[in-house]
Design an enzyme around this catalytic site. Structure first.
Site, PDB file in Angstrom:
ATOM      1  N   CYS A 283      96.525  29.678  90.555  1.00  9.74           N
ATOM      2  CA  CYS A 283      97.807  29.054  90.203  1.00  9.74           C
ATOM      3  C   CYS A 283      98.738  29.033  91.413  1.00  9.74           C
ATOM      4  O   CYS A 283      99.374  30.040  91.743  1.00  9.74           O
ATOM      5  CB  CYS A 283      98.451  29.801  89.042  1.00  9.74           C
ATOM      6  SG  CYS A 283     100.033  29.091  88.555  1.00  9.74           S
TER       7      CYS A 283
ATOM      8  N   CYS B 180     102.395  29.739  90.651  1.00  8.16           N
ATOM      9  CA  CYS B 180     102.688  31.162  90.406  1.00  8.16           C
ATOM     10  C   CYS B 180     102.709  31.938  91.712  1.00  8.16           C
ATOM     11  O   CYS B 180     103.576  32.780  91.924  1.00  8.16           O
ATOM     12  CB  CYS B 180     101.628  31.806  89.514  1.00  8.16           C
ATOM     13  SG  CYS B 180     101.073  30.814  88.137  1.00  8.16           S
ATOM     14  N   ASP B 181     101.748  31.705  92.585  1.00  8.88           N
ATOM     15  CA  ASP B 181     101.511  32.627  93.696  1.00  8.88           C
ATOM     16  C   ASP B 181     101.732  32.037  95.089  1.00  8.88           C
ATOM     17  O   ASP B 181     101.705  32.778  96.073  1.00  8.88           O
ATOM     18  CB  ASP B 181     100.068  33.164  93.603  1.00  8.88           C
ATOM     19  CG  ASP B 181      99.849  33.947  92.315  1.00  8.88           C
ATOM     20  OD1 ASP B 181     100.791  34.636  91.887  1.00  8.88           O
ATOM     21  OD2 ASP B 181      98.757  33.860  91.738  1.00  8.88           O
TER      22      ASP B 181
END
Ligand code: NDP
Length: 312
Positions: A136, A139-140
């Site tokens: 992701c 997300c990261d």
């Protein structure tokens, strides 16, 4: 003896399921939630979550899901280990089998079973998951700003995530296994015209390098057979997701990939009393906060259904 009929059964324990449990419990529906194969869901394989509103300084994924769970339990939600292995939605009440050996009858069922990222399946990918390997970018990606990263995949998701990463990172290597991409032309063009993205065609990932953190990736050119090592600190896999909908698709309308269909603007499915929320019905946004939002909607829809049918 007929089994007791519960008012609300929730299947799945990501942000959608737990939010549904919080709302359903506070509304007095005495929900029972089964956590499924991966208690806490996809966020339990994420280290830090920095984009969930309210956690000003960020929170690690497993901790956040513990917080969700504790909040649901505080209002009396009954959270249990167990996997829904079968359903029978052909009549009322709705029947759900847990762990192949126990059947529950419910007036409403909230499906919050999520989706699972597809992985390459190589050893180093599993070993470094959460330590440089991620599925992701949204997300990261932030953790790799001004660093060099690689992303695998050639669909719309990979193109979108490569573009997202290019805004943060100094360089993005996009590893494509064929000589062309599956992504829509407009998304491909965006990637091809981005000077920070280097596309490596006809390449498969042999190994992600590094002991405790990602230090590089070794790829093999499928045309020449040559190996190449690229130094990167982040490795993103964007080769698609599978919705966890297998046991429902005989009853619930779904798209060709298995994502459950809901009536727009609601979490209602084609079966009265069955609601779907979170990533199992969302191939578009896939964020914790959007999943939580639809979890709330599912509990409200369930509550209204029970009231309309005078089930107390
Ligand atoms: P897709 O299934 O469309 O694409 C998966 C990609 O991963 C393909 O290019 C495939 O390669 C590649 N792949 C699969 N397995 C491997 C492997 N083992 N090694 C290397 N590469 C691999 O998934 P997406 O998540 O990209 O998209 C899912 C759906 O969501 C699509 O319908 C897409 O259009 C849609 N979507 C739309 C967006 C938008 O419009 N903004 C954004 C994101 C998704 P190959 O082509 O060789 O099979």
């Amino acid at each position: 003896m007929n089994p007791e009929v519960i008012k609300c059964l929730i299947i799945g324990s990501g942000p959608a399921g737990y939010t549904a449990a919080i709302y359903a419990a506070r509304a007095g529906l005495q929900p029972i939630l089964y956590q499924g194969l991966q208690p806490g869901g996809q966020l339990t394989i994420t280290n830090d979550v920095e984009n969930y509103p309210g956690y000003r300084d960020g929170v690690n994924g497993p901790q956040m899901m513990e917080d969700f769970k504790a909040q649901a339990e505080r209002f009396g939600a009954d959270i249990r280990y167990g996997i829904a292995t079968n359903v029978d939605f052909s009549g009322k009440p709705l029947m759900v089998t847990i762990d192949d050996n126990q059947t529950l009858a419910a007036h409403t069922v909230i499906i919050a079973t999520g989706a699972s990222a597809k992985w390459l399946g190589i050893e180093s990918e599993a070993r470094l998951n959460g330590n440089g390997v991620s599925a992701c970018a949204v997300c990261d990606g932030f953790f790799y700003r001004n660093q060099e990263v690689a992303i695998v995949g050639a669909g719309d998701t990979a193109c979108e995530e490569a573009t997202y990463l290019a805004n943060l990172c100094s360089k993005v290597y996009m590893i494509v296994r064929r000589h062309e991409m599956r992504a829509s032309q407009v998304m491909q063009n965006r990637v091809k015209n981005n000077p920070k993205i280097e596309i490596i065609w006809n390449a498969v990932t042999e190994e992600i390098l590094g002991e405790h953190a990602v230090e590089g990736v070794r790829i093999k050119n499928m045309v020449t057979g040559e190996n190449q090592e690229i130094p990167v600190t982040g490795f993103f896999v964007a080769i698609g997701h599978d919705p966890n909908s297998k046991i429902f698709v005989d009853y619930i309308n779904h798209d060709e990939q298995g994502y459950l269909r809901t009536i727009p603007g609601s979490t209602k499915t084609n079966i009265d009393g069955v609601f779907a929320c979170g990533d199992v019905q969302d191939n578009e946004y896939r964020q914790a906060v959007t999943a939580a939002g639809t979890g709330c909607m599912a509990a409200l829809d369930a509550e209204r259904y029970l009231a309309a049918n005078e089930i107390h």
